[in-house]
Design a protein around this motif. Structure first.
Motif, PDB file in Angstrom:
ATOM      1  N   ALA A 198      -5.944   4.582   1.146  1.00  0.00           N
ATOM      2  CA  ALA A 198      -6.138   3.543   0.298  1.00  0.00           C
ATOM      3  C   ALA A 198      -7.585   2.676   0.663  1.00  0.00           C
ATOM      4  O   ALA A 198      -7.694   2.057   1.662  1.00  0.00           O
ATOM      5  CB  ALA A 198      -4.943   2.528   0.528  1.00  0.00           C
ATOM      6  N   HIS A 199      -8.218   2.530  -0.180  1.00  0.00           N
ATOM      7  CA  HIS A 199      -9.804   1.986  -0.295  1.00  0.00           C
ATOM      8  C   HIS A 199      -9.848   0.585  -0.894  1.00  0.00           C
ATOM      9  O   HIS A 199      -9.240   0.617  -2.373  1.00  0.00           O
ATOM     10  CB  HIS A 199     -10.929   2.905  -0.634  1.00  0.00           C
ATOM     11  CG  HIS A 199     -11.077   3.917   0.345  1.00  0.00           C
ATOM     12  ND1 HIS A 199     -10.665   5.278   0.276  1.00  0.00           N
ATOM     13  CD2 HIS A 199     -11.871   4.079   1.582  1.00  0.00           C
ATOM     14  CE1 HIS A 199     -10.925   5.822   1.231  1.00  0.00           C
ATOM     15  NE2 HIS A 199     -12.189   5.187   1.915  1.00  0.00           N
ATOM     16  N   LYS A 200     -10.290  -0.454  -0.276  1.00  0.00           N
ATOM     17  CA  LYS A 200     -10.446  -1.642  -1.044  1.00  0.00           C
ATOM     18  C   LYS A 200     -11.821  -1.282  -1.755  1.00  0.00           C
ATOM     19  O   LYS A 200     -12.951  -0.895  -1.282  1.00  0.00           O
ATOM     20  CB  LYS A 200     -10.613  -2.718  -0.067  1.00  0.00           C
ATOM     21  CG  LYS A 200     -10.907  -4.104  -0.752  1.00  0.00           C
ATOM     22  CD  LYS A 200     -11.187  -5.347   0.179  1.00  0.00           C
ATOM     23  CE  LYS A 200      -9.965  -5.287   1.565  1.00  0.00           C
ATOM     24  NZ  LYS A 200     -10.254  -6.574   1.954  1.00  0.00           N
ATOM     25  N   GLU A 205      -7.902   1.360  -4.399  1.00  0.00           N
ATOM     26  CA  GLU A 205      -7.804   2.410  -5.051  1.00  0.00           C
ATOM     27  C   GLU A 205      -6.946   3.622  -4.095  1.00  0.00           C
ATOM     28  O   GLU A 205      -7.438   3.861  -2.942  1.00  0.00           O
ATOM     29  CB  GLU A 205      -9.199   3.115  -5.234  1.00  0.00           C
ATOM     30  CG  GLU A 205      -9.356   4.435  -6.021  1.00  0.00           C
ATOM     31  CD  GLU A 205     -10.770   4.849  -6.085  1.00  0.00           C
ATOM     32  OE1 GLU A 205     -11.365   4.129  -7.353  1.00  0.00           O
ATOM     33  OE2 GLU A 205     -11.226   5.909  -5.748  1.00  0.00           O
ATOM     34  N   ALA A 206      -5.918   4.077  -4.430  1.00  0.00           N
ATOM     35  CA  ALA A 206      -5.003   4.916  -3.747  1.00  0.00           C
ATOM     36  C   ALA A 206      -5.159   6.384  -4.163  1.00  0.00           C
ATOM     37  O   ALA A 206      -5.077   6.668  -5.183  1.00  0.00           O
ATOM     38  CB  ALA A 206      -3.599   4.338  -3.848  1.00  0.00           C
ATOM     39  N   CYS A 238      -8.649   0.988   3.826  1.00  0.00           N
ATOM     40  CA  CYS A 238      -7.666  -0.086   4.270  1.00  0.00           C
ATOM     41  C   CYS A 238      -6.152   0.500   5.037  1.00  0.00           C
ATOM     42  O   CYS A 238      -5.585   0.046   5.842  1.00  0.00           O
ATOM     43  CB  CYS A 238      -7.016  -0.871   3.314  1.00  0.00           C
ATOM     44  SG  CYS A 238      -8.485  -1.980   2.504  1.00  0.00           S
ATOM     45  N   CYS A 239      -5.991   1.680   4.610  1.00  0.00           N
ATOM     46  CA  CYS A 239      -4.695   2.326   5.278  1.00  0.00           C
ATOM     47  C   CYS A 239      -4.908   3.925   4.878  1.00  0.00           C
ATOM     48  O   CYS A 239      -5.483   4.436   4.017  1.00  0.00           O
ATOM     49  CB  CYS A 239      -3.418   1.832   4.382  1.00  0.00           C
ATOM     50  SG  CYS A 239      -2.288   2.616   4.961  1.00  0.00           S
ATOM     51  N   ARG A 240      -4.459   4.600   5.984  1.00  0.00           N
ATOM     52  CA  ARG A 240      -4.471   6.025   5.840  1.00  0.00           C
ATOM     53  C   ARG A 240      -2.956   6.436   6.176  1.00  0.00           C
ATOM     54  O   ARG A 240      -2.434   5.824   6.982  1.00  0.00           O
ATOM     55  CB  ARG A 240      -5.238   7.070   6.181  1.00  0.00           C
ATOM     56  CG  ARG A 240      -5.796   6.883   7.649  1.00  0.00           C
ATOM     57  CD  ARG A 240      -6.684   7.822   8.409  1.00  0.00           C
ATOM     58  NE  ARG A 240      -7.026   7.395   9.447  1.00  0.00           N
ATOM     59  CZ  ARG A 240      -8.202   7.367   9.964  1.00  0.00           C
ATOM     60  NH1 ARG A 240      -9.255   7.401   9.256  1.00  0.00           N
ATOM     61  NH2 ARG A 240      -8.516   6.849  11.077  1.00  0.00           N
ATOM     62  N   LEU A 259       0.879  -1.226  -0.104  1.00  0.00           N
ATOM     63  CA  LEU A 259      -0.153   0.063   0.084  1.00  0.00           C
ATOM     64  C   LEU A 259       0.691   1.124   0.023  1.00  0.00           C
ATOM     65  O   LEU A 259       0.740   2.374  -0.561  1.00  0.00           O
ATOM     66  CB  LEU A 259      -1.028  -0.023   1.288  1.00  0.00           C
ATOM     67  CG  LEU A 259      -1.904  -1.198   1.385  1.00  0.00           C
ATOM     68  CD1 LEU A 259      -2.745  -1.159   2.413  1.00  0.00           C
ATOM     69  CD2 LEU A 259      -2.568  -1.249  -0.177  1.00  0.00           C
ATOM     70  N   LEU A 260       1.941   1.309   0.850  1.00  0.00           N
ATOM     71  CA  LEU A 260       3.116   2.415   0.599  1.00  0.00           C
ATOM     72  C   LEU A 260       3.538   2.686  -0.479  1.00  0.00           C
ATOM     73  O   LEU A 260       3.935   3.627  -1.196  1.00  0.00           O
ATOM     74  CB  LEU A 260       3.890   2.075   1.829  1.00  0.00           C
ATOM     75  CG  LEU A 260       3.387   1.967   3.330  1.00  0.00           C
ATOM     76  CD1 LEU A 260       4.569   2.001   4.182  1.00  0.00           C
ATOM     77  CD2 LEU A 260       2.515   2.975   3.571  1.00  0.00           C
TER      78      LEU A 260
END
Ligand code: KMH
Ligand code: ZN
Length: 407
Positions: A76-78, A57-58, A102-104, A16-17
């Motif tokens: 980052a969204h799934k 989607e980032a 999923c991640c911020r 993701l990074l």
């Protein structure tokens, strides 16, 4: 996501990074025409597991502009997940109705000065210029019963304008009131207010031709009759009819054409007030008829009850659509509790900012602003946090009222 790394098909968070790294690179290129370097993350949160086969989607945005650095924020969204289990082919997948965060993360990228290149001919790269702050100090609807800090008389308007200019405003959006405190578009009252302002400070004075709901077009155009030293610099042009709370703010197409012609005849610079997306189509017609010319100066007034709401998505869409009108400037006037969040967004996205008691009377929830100047001061802080210089009076005049050669 194609590379499971752990048991259960789980993907390594570093992937993701790696997406954020690509987003950051694109933002650097858009901002500075250079890929830049990722210097540091100051926060990373993994909020949901990611599996092989998930579509991610980032997204990223620049939140502040330093001299050589750009602060950014990422999500980052799934958005799609594989459908597995009995009865499903290996290719089965499902669009997730609600994307899963999923991640911020947030971090800083650097574009060293030594590496920075100059724009090519006709290329537009680089940081947004100074932010013009408009103070809408009285309006037509706000009352003394709502806030005791509302200026009403010419002298009070002059004093308030001076406080706003000292705090960082370069445009005063001006309405006037009669002796009972009711909205008025009387030219003599505007004359008195403009004199009181110019006796104290030298902002761009932008008189309203919107007036108050229910006024006739002739009445609304009162300030356009002022000439010589008492003439304003700019005037608003309202291009579309909208619900306005429980009222209707009527701006018929033909009336708008007439007001645009009167503003041009008075030699004033129009600021186009846009309350909804379709208003840009009305602007196109005004341009085609030669009643407006590029570049436009626009104000997105967002959050009026019954018109377009104040959201990031709506603002981004308007800004994107404004690209059809080359060279045009934009600002945001968020109504009510949206005022300061919209100002913050406009500062980050490269727009101008309007604050003041016309649109919002609170500095924060439950705390009345002691006039428009504290709201201007807050807007200045928001610009500073976003790395945007605040336009000086001279810069604002050059940006908004300088005559631009045709072509
Ligand atoms: N008072 C509103 C109905 C403008 O100044 O041009 C209209 C208004 C817009 O305030
Ligand atoms: Zn107004």
């Amino acid at each position: 996501m194609s590379k499971p790394h752990y048991g259960g098909n789980l993907v390594d968070g570093a992937q993701l990074l790696s997406l954020f790294g690509d987003v950051a690179t694109e933002l650097c290129v858009r901002a500075d025409g250079d890929e830049g370097l990722f210097r540091a993350y100051d926060s990373v949160e993994f909020l949901a597991p990611v599996f092989s086969g998930d579509f991610i989607e980032a997204r990223g945005e620049i939140v502040s502009w330093g001299r050589t650095s750009l602060k950014m924020r990422f999500t980052a969204h799934k958005v799609i997940a594989p459908l597995s289990g009995p009865g499903h082919a290996p290719s089965a997948a499902q669009l997730l109705g609600e994307p899963v965060l999923c991640c911020r993360a947030s971090g800083t990228c650097v574009v060293p000065t030594a590496l920075r290149r100059s724009p090519l001919a006709g290329e537009r790269i680089g940081r947004p210029g100074p932010c013009v702050i408009t103070a809408a100090i009285v309006g037509a609807e706000t009352t003394r019963a709502q806030t005791p800090h509302l200026p009403l008389t010419a002298e009070e308007l002059g004093e308030e304008a001076a406080r706003c200019v000292a705090a960082g405003a370069s445009v005063i959006h001006l309405h006037v009131r009669d002796e009972a405190g009711n909205a008025s578009q009387d030219a003599e009252r505007f004359r008195a207010a403009i004199r009181a302002i110019r006796a104290r400070c030298a902002p761009i004075i932008q008189t309203s031709t919107g007036g108050a709901v229910g006024m006739s077009i002739d009445e609304r155009c009162g300030p356009l009759t002022l000439t010589g030293a008492d003439a304003p610099d700019m005037a608003t042009l309202n291009v579309g009819t909208i619900n306005f709370g429980d009222d209707i703010f009527v701006n018929k197409r033909l009336d708008t054409q007439q007001v645009a012609a009167r503003i041009a005849k008075a030699g004033l610079v129009p600021e186009v007030e846009l309350y909804d997306l379709g208003h840009l189509d009305i602007v196109r017609e005004l341009l085609d008829r030669g009643l407006l010319t590029l570049p436009l100066h626009t104000q997105f007034v967002l959050g009026v009850r019954g018109a377009l709401s104040a959201s990031r998505r709506n603002l981004e869409l308007l800004v994107e659509r404004l690209a059809d009108f080359p060279g045009s400037s934009w600002g945001v006037a968020g109504v009510g509790r949206h005022q300061l969040p919209m100002a913050e967004l406009a500062a980050a996205l490269g727009g101008n900012v309007r604050v003041g008691l016309e649109d919002n009377i609170y500095l924060e929830k439950g705390v009345l602003a002691q006039g428009s100047a504290p709201l201007v001061a807050r807007a200045v802080e928001l610009c500073q946090a976003a790395g945007r210089p605040v336009a000086t009076l001279e810069q604002a005049r050059a940006l908004l009222t300088a005559k631009v050669p045709p072509g």
